[in-house]
Design a protein around this motif. Structure first.
Motif, mmCIF file in Angstrom:
data_model
loop_
_atom_site.group_PDB
_atom_site.id
_atom_site.type_symbol
_atom_site.label_atom_id
_atom_site.label_comp_id
_atom_site.label_asym_id
_atom_site.label_seq_id
_atom_site.Cartn_x
_atom_site.Cartn_y
_atom_site.Cartn_z
ATOM 1 N N ASN A 184 0.826 -1.211 0.000
ATOM 2 C CA ASN A 184 0.000 0.000 0.000
ATOM 3 C C ASN A 184 0.862 1.263 0.000
ATOM 4 O O ASN A 184 0.566 2.232 -0.714
ATOM 5 C CB ASN A 184 -0.930 -0.002 1.221
ATOM 6 N N ALA A 185 1.933 1.246 0.804
ATOM 7 C CA ALA A 185 2.830 2.401 0.853
ATOM 8 C C ALA A 185 3.533 2.606 -0.486
ATOM 9 O O ALA A 185 3.723 3.753 -0.935
ATOM 10 C CB ALA A 185 3.856 2.222 1.968
ATOM 11 N N GLN A 190 4.155 5.866 -5.427
ATOM 12 C CA GLN A 190 4.188 6.027 -6.886
ATOM 13 C C GLN A 190 3.125 7.003 -7.375
ATOM 14 O O GLN A 190 3.369 7.796 -8.289
ATOM 15 C CB GLN A 190 3.998 4.656 -7.545
ATOM 16 N N LEU A 191 1.949 6.937 -6.751
ATOM 17 C CA LEU A 191 0.896 7.882 -7.140
ATOM 18 C C LEU A 191 1.295 9.317 -6.818
ATOM 19 O O LEU A 191 0.988 10.244 -7.576
ATOM 20 C CB LEU A 191 -0.411 7.524 -6.429
ATOM 21 N N SER A 197 0.052 4.103 -13.162
ATOM 22 C CA SER A 197 -0.041 2.642 -13.265
ATOM 23 C C SER A 197 1.024 2.048 -12.342
ATOM 24 O O SER A 197 2.058 1.535 -12.785
ATOM 25 C CB SER A 197 0.189 2.179 -14.708
ATOM 26 N N PRO A 198 0.788 2.131 -11.030
ATOM 27 C CA PRO A 198 1.836 1.755 -10.078
ATOM 28 C C PRO A 198 2.104 0.255 -10.068
ATOM 29 O O PRO A 198 1.216 -0.567 -10.268
ATOM 30 C CB PRO A 198 1.256 2.208 -8.724
ATOM 31 N N ARG A 199 3.374 -0.060 -9.839
ATOM 32 C CA ARG A 199 3.756 -1.460 -9.659
ATOM 33 C C ARG A 199 3.373 -1.912 -8.253
ATOM 34 O O ARG A 199 3.173 -1.090 -7.357
ATOM 35 C CB ARG A 199 5.258 -1.632 -9.871
ATOM 36 N N THR A 200 3.269 -3.218 -8.075
ATOM 37 C CA THR A 200 2.873 -3.763 -6.785
ATOM 38 C C THR A 200 4.024 -4.552 -6.158
ATOM 39 O O THR A 200 4.957 -4.975 -6.848
ATOM 40 C CB THR A 200 1.651 -4.695 -6.924
ATOM 41 N N GLY A 389 6.829 4.811 5.401
ATOM 42 C CA GLY A 389 7.041 4.032 4.187
ATOM 43 C C GLY A 389 6.862 4.815 2.896
ATOM 44 O O GLY A 389 7.762 4.821 2.039
ATOM 45 N N PRO A 390 5.701 5.493 2.702
ATOM 46 C CA PRO A 390 5.510 6.228 1.439
ATOM 47 C C PRO A 390 6.579 7.279 1.186
ATOM 48 O O PRO A 390 6.997 7.486 0.038
ATOM 49 C CB PRO A 390 4.128 6.866 1.628
#
Length: 471
Positions: A184-185, A190-191, A197-200, A389-390
């Protein structure tokens, strides 16, 4: 003065929840209660016309957060891995495994210590809960080690250190929770950078990334025990195999016991990890394989009675309820923290630190290490990681490397006197003849190994990121 106070309201809120936790209140209620009190303060100040930086729209996201928690497929692995570990413990499969390994290595110098490390590694892979592994190993192996002439420092130190492997050896509940939060972070970071189109980040990535550091720690433990046994023979003397077999209540040949005690648990761990590494199953699906396999092992060994099954189900329900209640409280805390502008404040503080991303990472690791004295892994994962984290990930930190660094860092914190959780767990099952100072001295070399691993990960991130990139 008031404006400055309101500007730092997120940090005051964080300090308040740490204070409440140190007073001994339940974690989930402390998180939710502190968040509700500060949310009430924010609403009251708005009604009074005070220009407070409080965005009430964040609280409207709470129902969606709750629904997301309850429908999260990744978190479904938590009760299944807990069920797997509790089944292995309650059905005494772990006890049989320890007996087999003790008989296999006990005749060597330091052999009982090596057996404890190897069994603890397998228990860590099956339970992933520090307290359960430390208490189980303390009750089963510490009396035998002390009776066989092992120094209290070496015996207690090896048990404590081995118990913390549950944080890093996959499949670990700690890594399941950390992987979900870091994912999630990572997407949030990325957003914020304009990547639509964020990677996971999957839990399987963390499992794979933890393999090399975890196994290196196990090897370091064994090498230390072997060297200590040769340098100080009196600290880890060899045990007579025949007398050890009589003491453990086994007769006949050693090989049937080894096959019965060692092969089934190892096959179970290989099946769980192999299905993930081979791409045949997700961690959630692999957790179902592990739980079913543990059920079959208990059934085959004729140790699955109705009372045992009742205890297993109750323990699993209690641990799972605790985890999800903490997660709900942490979600509310996170939303109120963001409503007060906490995310922007943390970003500004990190950007103002000297050293850029290196300085920010060092500060975060130091804070997490200190919080490990008062908070468990679950609370730190749900409260601290969503905050920092973010910001770190947006600064270019690799998510897998960050996750493994946090796990090893908390391992070190749980071992460090005088507040390490593993020390408290072992002290509760240690005879009064063993002083607390002996436990503290015993864990010191293992703390040094963990610090060396953290330094190695910092200098060579490929220790955590290479294997995931290959697989």
């Amino acid at each position: 003065m008031l404006a400055t106070l309101l500007e730092f309201m997120p940090l005051i809120m964080f300090a308040a929840v740490c204070g409440v936790l140190m007073l001994g209140y339940p974690v989930a209620l402390s998180l939710a209660g502190t968040a509700l009190i500060f949310a009430g303060i924010g609403y009251a100040l708005i009604q009074m016309g005070v220009p407070v930086p409080f965005e009430t729209r964040y609280l409207g996201a709470m129902p969606n957060r709750l629904y997301g928690i309850m429908t999260n497929q990744t978190l479904l692995a938590v009760p299944l891995f807990v069920l797997m570990g509790v089944l292995l413990e309650k059905s005494r499969i772990a006890e049989t495994l320890l007996d087999a390994m003790s008989l296999a290595f006990g005749a060597l110098r330091g052999g009982l210590g090596i057996a404890v490390v190897l069994v603890g590694m397998l228990l860590a892979a099956s339970t992933g809960i520090v307290g359960a592994t430390v208490v189980t190993m303390g009750l089963l192996s510490l009396p035998t080690m002390l009776k066989r002439g092992y120094s209290p420092q070496l015996a207690t130190g090896s048990i404590c250190a081995t118990g913390t492997l549950g944080q890093i050896i996959p499949p670990s509940i700690a890594l399941v929770l950390l992987g979900d939060v870091l994912n999630n972070a990572y997407q949030q970071a990325q957003l914020s950078m304009g990547v639509w189109s964020p990677r996971t980040l999957s839990v399987g990535d963390l499992f794979i990334g933890a393999l090399v550091p975890g196994l290196l720690l196990v090897v370091a433990y064994i090498v230390y025990l072997v060297i200590t046994a040769w340098v100080k023979p009196d600290a880890a003397p060899p045990a007579d195999r025949d007398s050890l077999m009589k003491e453990l209540g086994h007769t006949g040949s050693l090989w049937p016991l080894l096959l019965k005690g060692l092969v089934p648990p190892v096959l179970l761990i290989v099946a769980v990890l192999g299905s993930i590494l081979g791409g045949f199953a997700t961690p959630t699906e692999a957790s179902a394989v592990g739980a079913f396999g543990a059920f079959l092992l208990a059934l085959v060994n004729r140790r699955l009675s109705v009372p045992v099954l009742r205890d297993v189900v109750q323990s699993t329900a209690q641990v799972t309820s605790m985890v999800f209640l903490i997660l709900i409280g942490a979600a509310l805390f996170s939303l109120v923290f963001r409503a007060f502008g906490g995310e922007e404040l943390v970003t500004e503080l990190f950007e103002a630190l000297p050293g850029g991303v290196v300085g920010a990472t060092l500060v975060v690791m130091l804070v997490i290490f200190l919080l490990g004295f008062i908070l468990d892994f679950i609370e730190i994962t749900f409260v601290v990681v969503p905050i920092v984290g973010p910001v770190l990930l947006a600064m270019g930190v690799d998510p897998i490397w960050l996750g493994i660094m946090i796990a090893v860092n908390l391992q070190t914190s749980f071992l460090t006197p005088p507040f390490g959780f593993a020390l408290f767990y072992l002290r509760g099952v240690t005879p009064d003849s063993v002083p607390t100072s002996a436990i503290y001295r015993g864990v010191t070399p293992f703390i040094a190994m963990h610090l060396a691993m953290l330094l190695a990960l910092a200098l060579m991130p490929g220790l955590a990121t290479w294997l995931p990139s290959v697989l």
